[in-house]
Design a protein around this motif. Structure first.
Motif, PDB file in Angstrom:
ATOM      1  N   LEU A  26     114.778 -28.731 -57.488  1.00 13.64           N
ATOM      2  CA  LEU A  26     113.524 -29.417 -57.191  1.00 13.64           C
ATOM      3  C   LEU A  26     113.779 -30.890 -56.872  1.00 13.64           C
ATOM      4  O   LEU A  26     113.139 -31.459 -55.970  1.00 13.64           O
ATOM      5  CB  LEU A  26     112.567 -29.293 -58.374  1.00 13.64           C
ATOM      6  N   SER A  27     114.688 -31.521 -57.596  1.00 14.92           N
ATOM      7  CA  SER A  27     114.980 -32.935 -57.366  1.00 14.92           C
ATOM      8  C   SER A  27     115.626 -33.150 -56.001  1.00 14.92           C
ATOM      9  O   SER A  27     115.244 -34.056 -55.250  1.00 14.92           O
ATOM     10  CB  SER A  27     115.900 -33.478 -58.467  1.00 14.92           C
ATOM     11  N   LEU A  28     116.606 -32.330 -55.665  1.00 13.63           N
ATOM     12  CA  LEU A  28     117.323 -32.499 -54.398  1.00 13.63           C
ATOM     13  C   LEU A  28     116.430 -32.182 -53.199  1.00 13.63           C
ATOM     14  O   LEU A  28     116.450 -32.905 -52.199  1.00 13.63           O
ATOM     15  CB  LEU A  28     118.574 -31.617 -54.385  1.00 13.63           C
ATOM     16  N   HIS A 128     111.194 -26.302 -52.092  1.00 17.16           N
ATOM     17  CA  HIS A 128     110.753 -27.093 -53.238  1.00 17.16           C
ATOM     18  C   HIS A 128     109.684 -26.371 -54.042  1.00 17.16           C
ATOM     19  O   HIS A 128     109.689 -26.426 -55.279  1.00 17.16           O
ATOM     20  CB  HIS A 128     110.209 -28.433 -52.735  1.00 17.16           C
ATOM     21  N   SER A 129     108.780 -25.696 -53.375  1.00 15.32           N
ATOM     22  CA  SER A 129     107.638 -25.082 -54.069  1.00 15.32           C
ATOM     23  C   SER A 129     107.872 -23.634 -54.463  1.00 15.32           C
ATOM     24  O   SER A 129     107.315 -23.161 -55.460  1.00 15.32           O
ATOM     25  CB  SER A 129     106.385 -25.172 -53.190  1.00 15.32           C
ATOM     26  N   TYR A 140     105.304 -19.138 -60.219  1.00 18.09           N
ATOM     27  CA  TYR A 140     105.098 -19.351 -61.652  1.00 18.09           C
ATOM     28  C   TYR A 140     106.343 -19.941 -62.303  1.00 18.09           C
ATOM     29  O   TYR A 140     106.250 -20.761 -63.212  1.00 18.09           O
ATOM     30  CB  TYR A 140     104.735 -18.037 -62.344  1.00 18.09           C
ATOM     31  N   LEU A 141     107.517 -19.522 -61.831  1.00 22.05           N
ATOM     32  CA  LEU A 141     108.770 -20.031 -62.382  1.00 22.05           C
ATOM     33  C   LEU A 141     108.907 -21.525 -62.114  1.00 22.05           C
ATOM     34  O   LEU A 141     109.307 -22.302 -62.997  1.00 22.05           O
ATOM     35  CB  LEU A 141     109.954 -19.272 -61.785  1.00 22.05           C
ATOM     36  N   PRO A 202      98.579 -29.878 -58.747  1.00 25.78           N
ATOM     37  CA  PRO A 202      97.491 -29.276 -57.970  1.00 25.78           C
ATOM     38  C   PRO A 202      97.950 -28.157 -57.054  1.00 25.78           C
ATOM     39  O   PRO A 202      97.162 -27.297 -56.665  1.00 25.78           O
ATOM     40  CB  PRO A 202      96.951 -30.456 -57.147  1.00 25.78           C
ATOM     41  N   TRP A 203      99.246 -28.135 -56.663  1.00 27.01           N
ATOM     42  CA  TRP A 203      99.750 -27.097 -55.780  1.00 27.01           C
ATOM     43  C   TRP A 203     100.307 -25.911 -56.554  1.00 27.01           C
ATOM     44  O   TRP A 203     100.760 -24.943 -55.957  1.00 27.01           O
ATOM     45  CB  TRP A 203     100.859 -27.672 -54.890  1.00 27.01           C
ATOM     46  N   SER A 204     100.316 -25.997 -57.881  1.00 30.45           N
ATOM     47  CA  SER A 204     100.945 -24.936 -58.684  1.00 30.45           C
ATOM     48  C   SER A 204     100.115 -23.663 -58.656  1.00 30.45           C
ATOM     49  O   SER A 204      98.915 -23.670 -58.387  1.00 30.45           O
ATOM     50  CB  SER A 204     101.152 -25.416 -60.120  1.00 30.45           C
TER      51      SER A 204
END
Length: 447
Positions: A26-28, A128-129, A140-141, A202-204
């Protein structure tokens, strides 16, 4: 202190151990996405800025009809009217879920086309998402990793101040050095990482729905038009607060003959031209860039929108410039308009929060700050890993030992509160508790 410190340290360790690979991903990918506009302006220079080899001028409506004829099986989903020097962009899609971008020069001639799935921005965003896999489980993960990150921030700050990690010592060991650096970096980025995670929720998949539902159920705090699902179809460039707002309907001219409807009703008898809708929008002080979505049927409307979080290079605007306007497809009359000022506090917060998360709320400075936060976060992970490697004995897992006796009620209450606020985190805690119980039973038999 040990009654709270020990189990919290054990939970902090397990959280870090199991979600670190996902956090690094996620960071990269987040770092890569921060600069997507800079990257795309260079690698897609021809598509964005060049002229077509085809000479002569045609209307935008003729260009749309030409695209429909050339790309059989595709429907026009939206038209992005860009400000100079960008070329306009027509988004088309088919029943298989495939999308393409068609770029038009100033004479409305086709310059190039792209497969939307494989553009730099979309690849980074999907990775990323949803790790480019998609599906509810992966979504969900990713959300679960975000929830555990919030727990790690809170527990990490507590553990740092309750331990001797920040205190200088005469002992010069690599373990103490790595632990100290890990603690310092954690404190430095605690608040920025918390904000970044919070503005991404909000995008989760799960909490995003809860946030939308809360906003819809509490109009004074949110906005009555907020719905539960993030954008997935033709309205994915609308402002976050109005993506699922019920659109008004056009007043059909009783004297005109309208023959049926398609998925996107284009060029129906009596329908305004797209160029006329652009003029009407600009007359209402809706300046470029903005997107236009065609009516879906003979009662539909033209939807014109400006958004701060489109994910399209050259299309984002400042949050306070957001607007969504609906024009009658036959008369061109403005039927309704929702501006930033009409949002509730939740809509306004996320109109600022999402571009802050993506790194374009206040220009290059936003990108640089987010970059430094992500790099510091990665550094904290690295030093935490080195600390674990130096602490653990050969052949052992190196996890902090289980606490003997009952878990303090204060810690249980804290975890319950977090579990209620973040339901996925709460559900995962139940699994952790079950696993811990069996580990305790196993260790008890060895005694």
């Amino acid at each position: 202190m040990n009654k709270i410190f020990n189990p919290l340290r054990r939970l902090h360790f397990y959280a870090a151990f199991f979600i670190t690979p996902l956090l690094l991903t996620l960071s990269l990918t987040g770092i890569g996405y921060l600069f997507y506009t800079n990257v795309e302006n260079n690698i897609y220079h021809h598509e964005f800025f060049s002229d077509s080899d085809t000479k002569g001028h045609q209307s935008l409506d003729d260009a749309v009809q030409e695209i429909k004829e050339v790309y059989k099986g595709y429907e026009i989903q939206k038209i992005s009217i860009m400000d100079e020097p960008y070329n306009n962009r027509v988004t088309i899609g088919n029943d298989d879920g495939e999308s393409r971008y068609i770029f038009l020069d100033e004479h409305n001639q086709r310059v190039a086309n792209q497969n939307a799935q494989y553009t730099y921005a979309n690849v980074l965003r999907e990775t990323h998402s949803s790790l480019m896999v998609g599906g509810s489980f992966v979504n969900y993960l990713v959300e679960l990793a975000a929830c555990w990150t919030i727990f790690m921030i809170i527990s990490g700050v507590y553990l740092t101040f309750k331990s001797k990690a920040l205190k200088k010592t005469n002992k010069k060991t690599s373990f103490l050095f790595n632990r100290r650096v890990h603690a310092i970096l954690g404190l430095i980025i605690a608040i920025p990482i918390f904000v970044i995670v919070l503005t991404g929720l909000p995008w989760s998949a799960f909490m995003g729905k809860q946030i939308n539902q809360f906003a819809e159920d509490h109009p004074k705090l949110g906005y009555s038009a907020l719905k539960s699902n993030p954008p997935q179809s033709e309205d994915n460039e609308l402002p976050w607060a109005t993506r699922n707002k019920e659109k008004p309907t056009s007043k059909k001219d009783p004297h005109a003959e309208h023959h049926g409807a398609s998925n996107s009703l284009i060029g129906a008898e009596g329908q305004q031209s797209i160029e006329n809708i652009i003029v009407q929008a600009e007359n209402k002080n809706i300046k470029k860039p903005f997107s236009i979505v065609y009516p879906a049927d003979d009662k539909g409307v033209f939807t014109v929108s400006k958004s701060s979080n489109t994910g399209v290079t050259g299309l984002d605007v400042a949050p306070k410039e957001e607007t969504t306007a609906y024009f009658d497809q036959y008369s061109g009359k403005l039927l309704d308009q929702v501006d930033y000022e009409d949002y509730g506090i939740v809509g306004k917060w996320f109109s600022f929060g999402i571009p802050l998360h993506e790194g374009h709320l206040f220009g290059t400075a936003n990108k640089v700050i987010n970059l430094l936060v992500c790099l510091t976060f990665i550094g904290g992970i690295v030093f935490g890993f080195l600390s674990w490697m130096r602490r653990k004995n050969a052949g052992s897992f190196g996890a902090p030992p289980q606490m003997k006796g009952r878990v303090p009620i204060g810690l249980i209450a804290f975890l319950i509160v977090l579990g209620i606020i973040m339901p996925l985190f709460g559900a995962s805690l139940i699994i952790v508790a079950i696993v811990e119980y069996f580990i305790w039973r196993k260790n008890k038999k060895k005694v």
